[in-house]
Design a protein around this motif. Structure first.
Motif, PDB file in Angstrom:
ATOM      1  N   TYR A  32       0.931  -1.264  -0.048  1.00 32.12           N
ATOM      2  CA  TYR A  32      -0.071   0.100   0.035  1.00 32.12           C
ATOM      3  C   TYR A  32       0.973   1.180  -0.034  1.00 32.12           C
ATOM      4  CZ  TYR A  32      -3.303  -3.380   1.386  1.00 32.12           C
ATOM      5  OH  TYR A  32      -4.100  -4.598   1.591  1.00 32.12           O
ATOM      6  N   THR A  94       3.443   0.443   2.916  1.00 37.35           N
ATOM      7  CA  THR A  94       3.469  -0.502   4.049  1.00 37.35           C
ATOM      8  C   THR A  94       2.608  -1.908   3.562  1.00 37.35           C
ATOM      9  OG1 THR A  94       2.381  -0.970   6.390  1.00 37.35           O
ATOM     10  CG2 THR A  94       1.034   0.135   4.519  1.00 37.35           C
ATOM     11  N   SER A  95       3.068  -2.810   4.413  1.00 41.50           N
ATOM     12  CA  SER A  95       2.715  -4.223   3.887  1.00 41.50           C
ATOM     13  C   SER A  95       2.231  -5.000   4.798  1.00 41.50           C
ATOM     14  CB  SER A  95       3.839  -4.982   3.156  1.00 41.50           C
ATOM     15  OG  SER A  95       3.482  -6.294   2.513  1.00 41.50           O
ATOM     16  N   GLY A  96       2.446  -6.221   5.249  1.00 38.40           N
ATOM     17  CA  GLY A  96       1.703  -7.115   6.281  1.00 38.40           C
ATOM     18  C   GLY A  96       2.230  -6.738   7.471  1.00 38.40           C
ATOM     19  N   TYR A  98       2.025  -3.703   8.701  1.00 41.61           N
ATOM     20  CA  TYR A  98       1.452  -2.510   9.044  1.00 41.61           C
ATOM     21  C   TYR A  98       2.451  -1.332   9.339  1.00 41.61           C
ATOM     22  CZ  TYR A  98      -2.364  -5.701   9.788  1.00 41.61           C
ATOM     23  OH  TYR A  98      -3.327  -6.542   9.836  1.00 41.61           O
TER      24      TYR A  98
END
Lengths: 112, 115
Positions: A32, A94-96, A98
């Motif tokens: 994201y 950002t990814s998994g 957070y």
């Protein structure tokens, strides 16, 4: 390792000229992505974000950004810069986990 | 919606004293809150991540005994800078994340000056 890179530390444009701020990312999966603007002594203001779907994202203040998976880029654009756009711009991803990873920022100067 | 406040916005304290900064999510419940530090003309550096009711997770190189973080409720997290020194002077920014979202909402920041 995950990273967000803003190659340009400083950019100077004339008022009324077009603007493109570069952002490259390195993530295992599609992250994201966000663009923020920060005026001196102020907090962050969200300009736009990309989660999925249409790769051309419209934001506030006339800004847009295009997600390009093939280039791992999420560049911010504005067709005509105003003097009030002078500020620091941050790209973040950002990814998994957070957690956000911020780029180092690009300082925009606008010439009258 | 999704407003995060910080208090105070500016604080000046003497070396050796402690100072507490509050971060509140005003219109949503914050599953996770984050604390960042920003030096002049630099990017944001994540200090720690806190989940409600749990101990904070600190990033490498951040002194957990100096920067005490408490996240006692779903709307409030506090950062206490203990025994502050001039090198702790900085801009501290908090953010909050709601459940099932990736987006963080940022507070306006707190300018700490240690004299």
């Amino acid at each position: 390792a995950q990273s967000v890179t803003q190659p340009d530390i400083h950019i100077t444009v004339s008022e009324g000229a077009s603007l493109e701020l570069r952002c490259n990312y390195s993530y295992g999966a599609t992250p994201y992505l966000f663009w923020y603007v920060q005026s001196p002594g102020q907090g962050l203001q969200l300009l736009l974000k990309y989660f999925s779907g249409d790769t051309l994202v419209q934001g506030i203040k006339g800004f847009e950004a295009e997600f390009k998976r093939s280039q791992s880029s999420f560049n911010l654009r504005k067709p005509s810069v105003h003097w009030s756009d002078a500020a620091e711009y941050f790209c973040a991803g950002t990814s998994g986990t957070y957690k956000y990873i911020f780029g180092t920022g690009t300082r925009l100067k606008v010439l009258a | 919606g999704a407003v995060v406040s910080q208090h105070p916005s500016r604080v000046i304290c003497k070396s050796g004293t402690s100072v507490k900064i509050e971060c509140r999510s005003l219109d949503f419940q914050a599953t996770t809150m984050f604390w960042y530090r920003q030096f002049p003309k630099q990017s944001l550096m994540l200090m720690a991540t806190s989940n409600e009711g749990s101990k904070a997770t600190y990033e490498q190189g951040v002194e957990k005994d100096k920067f005490l973080i408490n996240h006692a409720s779903l709307t409030l997290s506090t950062l206490t800078v203990t025994s502050a020194h001039p090198e702790d002077s900085s801009f501290y920014i908090c953010s909050a994340r709601a459940l099932e979202t990736y987006e963080q909402y940022f507070g306006p920041g707190t300018r700490l000056t240690v004299t």
